[in-house]
Scaffold this motif. Structure first.
Motif, PDB file in Angstrom:
ATOM      1  N   TYR A  27     -29.586 -33.947   3.994  1.00  9.42           N
ATOM      2  CA  TYR A  27     -29.721 -33.701   2.561  1.00  9.42           C
ATOM      3  C   TYR A  27     -31.182 -33.675   2.134  1.00  9.42           C
ATOM      4  N   GLU A  28     -32.006 -34.512   2.739  1.00  8.26           N
ATOM      5  CA  GLU A  28     -33.431 -34.498   2.417  1.00  8.26           C
ATOM      6  C   GLU A  28     -34.033 -33.129   2.734  1.00  8.26           C
ATOM      7  N   ILE A  29     -33.708 -32.595   3.881  1.00  7.08           N
ATOM      8  CA  ILE A  29     -34.216 -31.275   4.272  1.00  7.08           C
ATOM      9  C   ILE A  29     -33.613 -30.182   3.399  1.00  7.08           C
ATOM     10  N   LEU A  30     -32.303 -30.217   3.199  1.00  6.65           N
ATOM     11  CA  LEU A  30     -31.625 -29.165   2.452  1.00  6.65           C
ATOM     12  C   LEU A  30     -32.038 -29.134   0.976  1.00  6.65           C
ATOM     13  N   GLU A  31     -32.387 -30.275   0.435  1.00  8.36           N
ATOM     14  CA  GLU A  31     -32.804 -30.328  -0.969  1.00  8.36           C
ATOM     15  C   GLU A  31     -34.217 -29.788  -1.177  1.00  8.36           C
ATOM     16  N   GLU A  32     -34.974 -29.597  -0.103  1.00 10.74           N
ATOM     17  CA  GLU A  32     -36.348 -29.104  -0.210  1.00 10.74           C
ATOM     18  C   GLU A  32     -36.485 -27.623   0.134  1.00 10.74           C
ATOM     19  N   ILE A  33     -35.375 -26.945   0.312  1.00 10.50           N
ATOM     20  CA  ILE A  33     -35.422 -25.540   0.708  1.00 10.50           C
ATOM     21  C   ILE A  33     -36.020 -24.695  -0.410  1.00 10.50           C
ATOM     22  N   ASN A  34     -36.850 -23.763  -0.021  1.00  7.93           N
ATOM     23  CA  ASN A  34     -37.435 -22.812  -0.965  1.00  7.93           C
ATOM     24  C   ASN A  34     -36.375 -21.765  -1.280  1.00  7.93           C
ATOM     25  N   THR A  35     -35.712 -21.927  -2.413  1.00  4.63           N
ATOM     26  CA  THR A  35     -34.587 -21.044  -2.747  1.00  4.63           C
ATOM     27  C   THR A  35     -35.029 -19.623  -3.073  1.00  4.63           C
ATOM     28  N   ASP A  36     -36.312 -19.405  -3.277  1.00  4.56           N
ATOM     29  CA  ASP A  36     -36.801 -18.039  -3.456  1.00  4.56           C
ATOM     30  C   ASP A  36     -36.589 -17.224  -2.181  1.00  4.56           C
ATOM     31  N   LYS A  37     -36.418 -17.910  -1.068  1.00  3.31           N
ATOM     32  CA  LYS A  37     -36.295 -17.252   0.235  1.00  3.31           C
ATOM     33  C   LYS A  37     -34.866 -17.318   0.798  1.00  3.31           C
ATOM     34  N   GLN A  38     -33.896 -17.808   0.015  1.00  3.25           N
ATOM     35  CA  GLN A  38     -32.559 -18.097   0.527  1.00  3.25           C
ATOM     36  C   GLN A  38     -31.806 -16.880   1.061  1.00  3.25           C
ATOM     37  N   PHE A  39     -32.134 -15.681   0.600  1.00  2.31           N
ATOM     38  CA  PHE A  39     -31.398 -14.477   1.004  1.00  2.31           C
ATOM     39  C   PHE A  39     -32.086 -13.684   2.114  1.00  2.31           C
ATOM     40  N   ILE A  40     -33.307 -14.052   2.481  1.00  7.93           N
ATOM     41  CA  ILE A  40     -34.073 -13.282   3.472  1.00  7.93           C
ATOM     42  C   ILE A  40     -33.445 -13.436   4.853  1.00  7.93           C
ATOM     43  N   LEU A  48     -31.122 -18.353   5.236  1.00  8.41           N
ATOM     44  CA  LEU A  48     -30.916 -19.764   4.931  1.00  8.41           C
ATOM     45  C   LEU A  48     -29.538 -19.982   4.312  1.00  8.41           C
ATOM     46  N   LEU A  49     -29.166 -19.091   3.396  1.00  8.58           N
ATOM     47  CA  LEU A  49     -27.890 -19.227   2.698  1.00  8.58           C
ATOM     48  C   LEU A  49     -26.706 -18.956   3.632  1.00  8.58           C
ATOM     49  N   ASP A  50     -26.850 -18.009   4.547  1.00 14.36           N
ATOM     50  CA  ASP A  50     -25.810 -17.771   5.553  1.00 14.36           C
ATOM     51  C   ASP A  50     -25.531 -19.059   6.322  1.00 14.36           C
ATOM     52  N   HIS A 139     -22.719 -30.006  14.987  1.00 14.79           N
ATOM     53  CA  HIS A 139     -22.839 -28.701  14.337  1.00 14.79           C
ATOM     54  C   HIS A 139     -23.808 -28.776  13.161  1.00 14.79           C
ATOM     55  N   ASN A 140     -23.680 -29.827  12.357  1.00 13.18           N
ATOM     56  CA  ASN A 140     -24.588 -30.016  11.231  1.00 13.18           C
ATOM     57  C   ASN A 140     -26.036 -30.128  11.703  1.00 13.18           C
ATOM     58  N   ILE A 141     -26.266 -30.916  12.736  1.00 13.76           N
ATOM     59  CA  ILE A 141     -27.620 -31.114  13.242  1.00 13.76           C
ATOM     60  C   ILE A 141     -28.180 -29.798  13.794  1.00 13.76           C
ATOM     61  N   TYR A 142     -27.379 -29.081  14.545  1.00 14.53           N
ATOM     62  CA  TYR A 142     -27.810 -27.815  15.134  1.00 14.53           C
ATOM     63  C   TYR A 142     -28.265 -26.833  14.054  1.00 14.53           C
ATOM     64  N   HIS A 143     -27.427 -26.620  13.051  1.00 18.52           N
ATOM     65  CA  HIS A 143     -27.774 -25.652  12.011  1.00 18.52           C
ATOM     66  C   HIS A 143     -28.844 -26.192  11.061  1.00 18.52           C
ATOM     67  N   LEU A 144     -28.920 -27.488  10.895  1.00 21.42           N
ATOM     68  CA  LEU A 144     -29.999 -28.068  10.110  1.00 21.42           C
ATOM     69  C   LEU A 144     -31.345 -27.731  10.748  1.00 21.42           C
ATOM     70  N   GLY A 145     -31.414 -27.812  12.070  1.00 18.27           N
ATOM     71  CA  GLY A 145     -32.644 -27.440  12.771  1.00 18.27           C
ATOM     72  C   GLY A 145     -33.008 -25.987  12.517  1.00 18.27           C
ATOM     73  N   GLN A 146     -32.012 -25.113  12.554  1.00 15.01           N
ATOM     74  CA  GLN A 146     -32.271 -23.703  12.276  1.00 15.01           C
ATOM     75  C   GLN A 146     -32.779 -23.511  10.844  1.00 15.01           C
ATOM     76  N   ILE A 147     -32.154 -24.195   9.908  1.00 13.92           N
ATOM     77  CA  ILE A 147     -32.545 -24.071   8.505  1.00 13.92           C
ATOM     78  C   ILE A 147     -33.967 -24.575   8.304  1.00 13.92           C
ATOM     79  N   ALA A 148     -34.290 -25.732   8.866  1.00 13.16           N
ATOM     80  CA  ALA A 148     -35.636 -26.303   8.712  1.00 13.16           C
ATOM     81  C   ALA A 148     -36.681 -25.352   9.298  1.00 13.16           C
ATOM     82  N   TYR A 149     -36.399 -24.824  10.478  1.00 17.04           N
ATOM     83  CA  TYR A 149     -37.338 -23.905  11.119  1.00 17.04           C
ATOM     84  C   TYR A 149     -37.485 -22.624  10.313  1.00 17.04           C
TER      85      TYR A 149
END
Length: 154
Positions: A27-40, A48-50, A139-149
């Motif tokens: 949640y700490e990582i997901l709450e800091e996502i730059n939502t301007d980039k969520q669809f790229i 990121l949104l996928d 699964h959460n950890i795996y995709h969290l890593g992808q999202i953070a990267y």
């Protein structure tokens, strides 16, 4: 006794909003996502949104299996796995809120179970709830890593 189930619940909670061994919580990582980039979608890969909605699909799957909810249309469910993201319907804040709600519900449901539940077969799969719940954490950890990267890359 519920020693194993309590350990799984603790691991899930720790990865979501605690202090996991690998670093910052989901949640700490997901709450800091730059939502301007969520669809790229860099190079045609997932956005990121996928990734967030894919995580949500499997959290809902786990929740509904625990609740013993029947899947009336497996094809429709499978289509949600990597759903088409519609900017008019999907956004980061709604997806994150739904992910949190699904995990809160999972934890509430698991707190009503005992360790014997972990050996029960999961509907629509050839494995038990122990495998499903540990898999959800992984699964959460795996995709969290992808999202953070991806967030840093963008």
């Amino acid at each position: 006794m519920n020693h194993e189930l309590k350990s799984i619940i603790s691991s899930l909670q720790n990865t979501l909003n605690g202090h996991p061994w690998y670093g910052r919580s989901a949640y700490e990582i997901l709450e800091e996502i730059n939502t301007d980039k969520q669809f790229i979608r860099p190079n045609g890969s997932h956005s990121l949104l996928d990734l967030l909605y894919h995580m949500l699909t499997w959290a809902h799957f786990a929740q509904e299996r625990i609740e013993k909810e029947p899947i009336t249309d497996m094809e429709a469910f499978n289509a949600l796995d990597w759903r088409t993201i519609d900017p008019d319907q999907h956004d980061w804040s709604a997806g994150l809120a739904a992910l949190k709600k699904a995990h809160d519900t999972i934890i509430e449901l698991l707190n009503e179970k005992d360790d014997a539940f972990l050996d029960e077969k999961c509907d629509y799969r050839n494995y038990n709830f122990r495998f499903l719940l540990n898999g959800l954490i992984q699964h959460n950890i795996y995709h969290l890593g992808q999202i953070a990267y991806l967030n840093k890359l963008l």
